[in-house]
Design an enzyme around this catalytic site. Structure first.
Site, PDB file in Angstrom:
ATOM      1  N   LYS A  99       3.304  -1.206   0.035  1.00  0.00           N
ATOM      2  CA  LYS A  99       4.104  -2.572  -0.473  1.00  0.00           C
ATOM      3  C   LYS A  99       5.417  -2.750  -0.585  1.00  0.00           C
ATOM      4  O   LYS A  99       6.068  -3.970  -0.212  1.00  0.00           O
ATOM      5  CB  LYS A  99       3.595  -3.043  -2.004  1.00  0.00           C
ATOM      6  CG  LYS A  99       2.055  -3.192  -2.126  1.00  0.00           C
ATOM      7  CD  LYS A  99       1.709  -3.523  -3.460  1.00  0.00           C
ATOM      8  CE  LYS A  99      -0.125  -3.855  -3.484  1.00  0.00           C
ATOM      9  NZ  LYS A  99      -0.451  -4.130  -4.852  1.00  0.00           N
ATOM     10  N   ASP A 116       0.052 -10.647  -6.642  1.00  0.00           N
ATOM     11  CA  ASP A 116      -0.416  -9.802  -7.597  1.00  0.00           C
ATOM     12  C   ASP A 116      -0.332 -10.359  -9.120  1.00  0.00           C
ATOM     13  O   ASP A 116      -1.143 -10.226 -10.009  1.00  0.00           O
ATOM     14  CB  ASP A 116       0.227  -8.254  -7.777  1.00  0.00           C
ATOM     15  CG  ASP A 116      -0.475  -7.652  -6.427  1.00  0.00           C
ATOM     16  OD1 ASP A 116      -1.726  -7.623  -6.087  1.00  0.00           O
ATOM     17  OD2 ASP A 116       0.217  -6.787  -5.932  1.00  0.00           O
TER      18      ASP A 116
END
Ligand code: ATR
Length: 268
Positions: free
Chosen positions: A65, A101
């Site tokens: 990420k 997220d």
């Protein structure tokens, strides 16, 4: 058929292909969505290869990420705040990074579980990538207090400092004298069967939430319940909700999440 993928390592057990294909069926679109094992350092090459074969979007997971964040030529404000990217697309050949997220966690708590965050006291455990992804959206939802604790105290302090919000503070021992409304586990402790160190007094009456799902969440959630938490929720709903937001970014259609969650919760 439009092509999508999830990249990371390990990747074999990722539920993302099942979730995205189910969304596609629900909204009447043919979606090809595959898993690609990509190790740290390999994302630039993997993205290039996928784009060259016509790929339109990629979800990025552990350990990529931050790499995706560095590779993105354009970043959404959500990705900037999280300092991480979990959703990649392309615009005029350039990599565009977003992060779904945090919104995934909020939608799971608020819409799937009917829980209110406004005015609540939240204890966030952990200060790694997962924690960075959720702090901004939690503050946006109007929490009254966001206390952060971490095994390595300096990382909790750095996260608090980055937020520059009076409601965010490092958790202090006497904060635990009054139970929290939410205790959210954003550590990787469960992966090795460990529990993050916390005073038991933080749990009575709280909603305990673990950002991961399944067996890796069970140690923390069972402990929270033994200490008096009123409910214990794993991160499966967050996973489905963050996927739905990625799907929306790529397809411009918001898929229903409830049927997919129900299917995933069914014992296999
Ligand atoms: P992620 O992207 O999953 O958040 P990370 O950035 O490596 O991964 O962060 C892992 C988090 O889990 C950190 O908060 C880490 O604490 P440290 O900053 O002290 O490393 C926490 N963590 C991992 N194993 C842990 C354990 N056994 N007990 C408590 N915290 C743990």
């Amino acid at each position: 058929m439009s092509q999508f993928a999830v990249m990371g390592c390990p990747i074999d057990h990722s539920l993302s292909p099942v979730i995205h294909q189910a969304f596609g069926e629900l909204v009447g679109r043919s979606v090809s969505y595959e898993r690609r094992r990509v190790e740290a350092g390999g994302l630039a090459h993997a993205l290039e290869a996928f784009a060259a074969q016509g790929g339109l979007g990629v979800n990025v997971t552990v350990p990529l990420k931050t790499e995706a964040f560095s590779l993105s030529r354009r970043l959404s404000s959500r990705a900037l705040r999280a300092q991480a990217v979990n959703t990649v697309s392309w615009a005029e050949g350039a990599v565009v990074g977003d992060n779904t997220d945090g919104v995934g966690l909020i939608r799971d708590l608020r819409d799937n579980h009917g829980l209110a965050l406004r005015g609540s006291r939240v204890l966030l455990v952990g200060a790694g990538g997962a924690a960075w992804g959720v702090v901004g959206p939690l503050l946006d939802e109007g929490v009254a207090q966001l206390a952060i604790t971490n095994r390595t105290a300096a990382r909790a302090q750095a996260l608090v400092d980055s937020l520059g919000d009076v409601r965010a503070s490092v958790f202090l021992a006497d904060d635990g004298d009054k139970p929290f409304d939410y205790v959210i586990n954003a550590t990787a402790a469960g992966l090795s069967g460990a529990l993050p160190a916390l005073p038991e007094t933080v749990f009575p009456g709280a909603v305990a939430y673990d950002l991961v799902y399944g067996p890796r969440a069970q140690g923390f959630l069972s402990h929270a319940q033994r200490c008096g938490a009123r409910s214990a929720l794993d991160g499966l709903g967050m996973l489905v909700e963050q996927a739905a937001e990625s799907f929306f970014l790529w397809h411009g259609v918001r898929p229903p999440t409830e049927p997919v969650l129900q299917k995933l919760r069914m014992p296999s």
